[in-house]
Design a protein around this motif. Structure first.
Motif, PDB file in Angstrom:
ATOM      1  N   PRO A 242       0.822  -1.206   0.000  1.00 46.17           N
ATOM      2  CA  PRO A 242       0.000   0.000   0.000  1.00 46.17           C
ATOM      3  C   PRO A 242       0.849   1.247   0.000  1.00 46.17           C
ATOM      4  N   ARG A 243       0.293   2.324  -0.564  1.00 48.06           N
ATOM      5  CA  ARG A 243       1.031   3.583  -0.625  1.00 48.06           C
ATOM      6  C   ARG A 243       1.419   4.073   0.748  1.00 48.06           C
ATOM      7  N   SER A 244       0.648   3.695   1.744  1.00 49.04           N
ATOM      8  CA  SER A 244       0.900   4.190   3.095  1.00 49.04           C
ATOM      9  C   SER A 244       2.073   3.512   3.781  1.00 49.04           C
TER      10      SER A 244
ATOM     11  N   ASP B  29     -14.223   3.637   0.002  1.00 48.56           N
ATOM     12  CA  ASP B  29     -12.939   3.810  -0.675  1.00 48.56           C
ATOM     13  C   ASP B  29     -12.453   2.531  -1.354  1.00 48.56           C
ATOM     14  N   GLY B  30     -12.621   1.404  -0.671  1.00 50.83           N
ATOM     15  CA  GLY B  30     -12.087   0.155  -1.208  1.00 50.83           C
ATOM     16  C   GLY B  30     -13.024  -0.581  -2.149  1.00 50.83           C
TER      17      GLY B  30
ATOM     18  N   GLU C 268      -6.189   2.801   5.173  1.00 43.39           N
ATOM     19  CA  GLU C 268      -5.520   3.012   3.889  1.00 43.39           C
ATOM     20  C   GLU C 268      -5.009   1.693   3.313  1.00 43.39           C
TER      21      GLU C 268
ATOM     22  N   LYS D 151      -8.037  -0.162   1.956  1.00 41.72           N
ATOM     23  CA  LYS D 151      -8.507   0.469   0.721  1.00 41.72           C
ATOM     24  C   LYS D 151      -7.633   0.067  -0.468  1.00 41.72           C
ATOM     25  N   ASP D 152      -6.308   0.172  -0.286  1.00 46.22           N
ATOM     26  CA  ASP D 152      -5.399  -0.129  -1.398  1.00 46.22           C
ATOM     27  C   ASP D 152      -5.485  -1.586  -1.834  1.00 46.22           C
TER      28      ASP D 152
ATOM     29  N   ARG E 255      -8.903  -2.299  -3.624  1.00 44.16           N
ATOM     30  CA  ARG E 255      -8.933  -1.758  -4.989  1.00 44.16           C
ATOM     31  C   ARG E 255      -8.131  -2.648  -5.929  1.00 44.16           C
ATOM     32  N   LYS E 256      -6.987  -3.124  -5.442  1.00 42.05           N
ATOM     33  CA  LYS E 256      -6.154  -4.000  -6.264  1.00 42.05           C
ATOM     34  C   LYS E 256      -6.881  -5.296  -6.578  1.00 42.05           C
TER      35      LYS E 256
END
Length: 381
Positions: free
Chosen positions: A4-6, A232-233, A262, A265-266, A269-270
């Motif tokens: 994840p970006r976080s 979000d996800g 976060e 969510k990431d 989405r993936k």
């Protein structure tokens, strides 16, 4: 491999520790109080201070951003200031957006032609004869001054008498609604914020203008987690298992909710919204990494020997329980000397490793207390 970006330290500091947020379940009372204050301020052409006090990671800065947006929507001019702007006219000058070119200063002018044409400021006397108080008066539209890390006002004790008087004069005028127009000082800081204002003469605060921020209640916590997962996800199916698993690790703390949220969510989405036991394990892993990165950021200015000393003091104190800060300072003084101990105590207060409320100190985030002890406490023989 999912990442994840976080999960990077750079983005953790930028996204989690500071800045706006999306979901504010459980914080409606804060906005209700703030909106009421702005309405009344406009009606009576007055103002006040509005203080949000709480431990690190509890969501103070995110609330500041949201209050700013609400004020701007209603036509208020918003100026983010540092504590020094209260007594340093040059800092206030820049914060208020006045055009400060050298040639204008030489002519003793304090505004730009665009500002003058728009009628947003008024001229009374040269900037060099002004104080921060006088500069604030020049803004004609309703003005919201936003001060984060307000506990740093405690350092005002080291000011010259003139600067201390200027700061007290400005704060008293704003707090008592005596600026002759709508001016609100919106401030947020750690547990030392309210005592810092007292040192500057602001001792009486309305319950409608002071918020002691704590962890989210269970219902609000789960609502925020759900929004990360579902909105979000794009989760497909019942998210209850994921919500409970995350909530068991965040304990209502917004900073941690964002870390796990976060990551969820990431991953979702993936995986196009698909939830699985394996996916949940990954989310919990990266959420925990975010928690630990946050703790490391709080103690990064402390050398390991200092962390060990502090951990050995708090290991016998129940998680969340108050303690006398002198216990830590005395122990640090035994190992590193009195002068160094005082600096270290100031540092751990400033970084939020410890916080204060009602004259008592404590490690504000329960899981950070546990992390410090588990990683740095040394068993004594």
């Amino acid at each position: 491999m999912f990442k994840p970006r976080s999960s990077t330290s750079k983005e953790l500091s930028a996204t989690f520790d500071r800045g706006p947020a999306k979901y504010f379940h459980g914080r409606g009372d804060v906005f209700e109080k703030f909106d009421e204050l702005t309405r009344k301020s406009e009606q009576v052409k007055g103002g006040s201070t509005f203080i949000i006090q709480g431990a690190p990671g509890v969501g103070k800065t995110a609330l500041l951003y949201e209050c700013e947006k609400r004020a701007e929507k209603n036509g208020w001019h918003v100026a983010r200031i540092k504590s020094g702007a209260l007594w340093d006219k040059e800092k206030m000058f820049r914060a208020l957006g006045f055009w400060s070119l050298p040639q204008l200063k030489e002519l003793s002018l304090e505004i730009s032609l665009p500002q003058l044409v728009k009628g947003r400021v008024s001229i009374s006397k040269p900037i060099r004869a002004e104080t921060s108080h006088g500069l604030v008066e020049k803004r004609k539209e309703p003005l919201l001054l936003v001060l984060d890390e307000a506990q740093r006002l405690s350092k005002s004790a080291g000011l010259s008498s003139d600067r201390f008087h200027d700061a007290c004069d400005l704060l008293e005028s704003i707090h008592n609604g005596e600026m002759g127009k709508s001016v609100i000082l919106l401030a947020a800081g750690l547990g030392g914020t309210r005592p810092a204002f007292r040192k500057l003469g602001i001792s009486r605060m309305s319950k409608r203008c002071f918020v002691e921020l704590g962890p989210l209640e269970k219902e609000a916590e789960r609502a925020v987690i759900r929004d990360f997962i579902v909105i979000d996800g794009g989760a497909k199916g019942d998210p209850s298992e994921w919500i409970e698993a995350i909530a068991n690790r965040t304990h209502g703390w917004p900073e941690h909710i964002v870390s796990y949220g976060e990551a969820a969510k990431d991953l979702l989405r993936k995986n196009h919204g698909k939830m699985s036991a394996e996916g949940l394990s990954v989310v919990l892993k990266y959420g925990r990494t975010g928690q630990i990165d946050y703790y490391k950021g709080r103690v990064e200015e402390l050398r390991k020997k200092h962390r060990v000393c502090i951990a050995n003091v708090i290991k016998d104190i129940p998680v969340g329980a108050p303690f006398d800060i002198d216990i830590i300072e005395d122990t640090l003084a035994e190992h590193f000397g009195g002068s160094e101990a005082k600096k270290l105590v100031d540092l751990i207060n400033e970084k939020g490793v410890v916080d204060q409320r009602d004259g008592e100190h404590f490690v504000p985030i329960p899981s950070m207390h546990t992390w410090l002890v588990e990683n740095y406490a040394i068993e004594r023989e």
